[in-house]
Write a protein that holds these residues in place. Sequence first.
Motif, mmCIF file in Angstrom:
data_model
loop_
_atom_site.group_PDB
_atom_site.id
_atom_site.type_symbol
_atom_site.label_atom_id
_atom_site.label_comp_id
_atom_site.label_asym_id
_atom_site.label_seq_id
_atom_site.Cartn_x
_atom_site.Cartn_y
_atom_site.Cartn_z
ATOM 1 N N LYS A 175 36.755 51.634 75.436
ATOM 2 C CA LYS A 175 37.695 51.400 76.556
ATOM 3 C C LYS A 175 39.020 52.123 76.344
ATOM 4 N N THR A 176 39.484 52.162 75.085
ATOM 5 C CA THR A 176 40.753 52.847 74.814
ATOM 6 C C THR A 176 40.569 54.359 74.711
ATOM 7 N N LYS A 177 39.334 54.809 74.877
ATOM 8 C CA LYS A 177 38.963 56.233 74.819
ATOM 9 C C LYS A 177 39.148 56.843 73.426
ATOM 10 N N PHE A 178 39.313 55.991 72.409
ATOM 11 C CA PHE A 178 39.402 56.541 71.059
ATOM 12 C C PHE A 178 38.125 57.295 70.696
ATOM 13 N N VAL A 179 36.993 56.745 71.122
ATOM 14 C CA VAL A 179 35.705 57.357 70.794
ATOM 15 C C VAL A 179 35.605 58.777 71.355
ATOM 16 N N ASP A 180 36.297 59.033 72.450
ATOM 17 C CA ASP A 180 36.273 60.389 73.018
ATOM 18 C C ASP A 180 36.804 61.421 72.029
ATOM 19 N N SER A 181 37.798 61.007 71.225
ATOM 20 C CA SER A 181 38.337 61.948 70.230
ATOM 21 C C SER A 181 37.290 62.255 69.169
#
Length: 432
Positions: free
Chosen positions: A284-290
């Motif tokens: 949800k915090t888009k950390f995984v996108d990094s």
Amino acid sequence: MEENGKKPSTEAEAEERWQFGPNKAVEVAGGRSIRGTLNKIIACVEETGPRPMIPLGHGDPSVFPSFRTTSIAEDAIVEAVRSAKYNNYSLTNGVLTARLAIAEYLSKDLPYQLSPDDVFVTAGCAQAIEIVITALARPDANILLPRPGFPLYEARCTFNHLEMRHFDLIPEKGWEVDLDQVEKLADENTVAIVLINPNNPCGSVLKYQHMEEIAKTAKKLGIMVVTDEVYDHLTFGSNPFVPMGALGDIVPVLTLGSISKRWVVPGWRLGWIVTTDPKHILRKTKFVDSIRSYLDITTDPATFIQGAVPQIIKNTKDDFFNNIIHVLRDTAEICYNKIKDIKCITCPHKPEASMFVMVKLNISYLENISDDVDFCSKLAKEESVIVLPGSALDMKNWLRITFAAEPTSLVVGLERLESFCKRHEKVEQISP
Ligand SMILES: *Cc1c(COP(=O)(O)O)cnc(C)c1O
């Protein structure tokens, strides 16, 4: 040559104006590595004859017969290669069957089920560290690292300009995290706390109740927990190993691991990053996108190793794991008992996990030895025994001893350590 060296005196020198040189940033980041330190200590060994060098400095026992991996793992690799199914590039997050197998393997110890989408396959836990630190290193961020710890974290933070703040592990409390200090160190730019459990270099395991306190503290601070569980299940004392991911409903947890230590195959380079985060906060915090983006620009572990993972995980017999644990329990015991006989070294906590123990060096008992680095250098020179100076882990006048060695070699190595200490002991002044 002119003295100031500015004006070349010959035509040949005039042509030799190279624009490149060393990159100081690499030197600074690499300077504090365990390998770099050990190489300097090993260079002190004198080649004086038949006495073999005894390596109690690093954590790779794969060369010793008692630590040979299971033939099941070897067969799985051969089959994967022969199948011709794994000659391709893999997906950047890893071969699906490998991710499935890793998700199943870790889910056994969790109160919820992981999906293959939670798993990112990496070239060993070392690459997992590189990827996670890079993904966390946004400008102005800082991260909380344990002292003592694993210097690859420091190296990667230095390289990525991620500010590090160190909290202590308390030897008298079984190397528990100093949580008061954690709270004081953290601020609004802190992004994560790193744990190593079971612990290298301390040989300790976190107790469940303490893990809960850590999870609650992290939640309060709004930071994620990065847990390095590369020694998962390598415990042999009374504290069982519980993965931090079991507390993933309190705080988002990133679990790092590999097959390097449990299967004793560090050269195979197969590890993982797993989001143990049932509330999907990391997504949800888009950390995984990094993480995903960074994976697109890194190399992947060899595809055939990934192809072998399901068989390695599924087919390895408990006998193999139990046997390794048995050897480690014995060697830890040998090590702990011998240390008790050596006056200048004390062990604050009996090792109950991993492959290492941290011991305190009492320099004041020794003649002509200035510190831990001097101790290890002279020990290498005089006894051909390699031990890691604590300075490499920011723990001056401590030593990290590896007990994961062939028992016969370990005994010889520790006896040499003992005679070295006796030889260098200060002679008591007897007043007339
Ligand atoms: C050995 C080790 C690693 C690296 O593991 P690989 O799978 O060999 O890359 C990472 N963290 C700790 C604490 C280790 O001891």
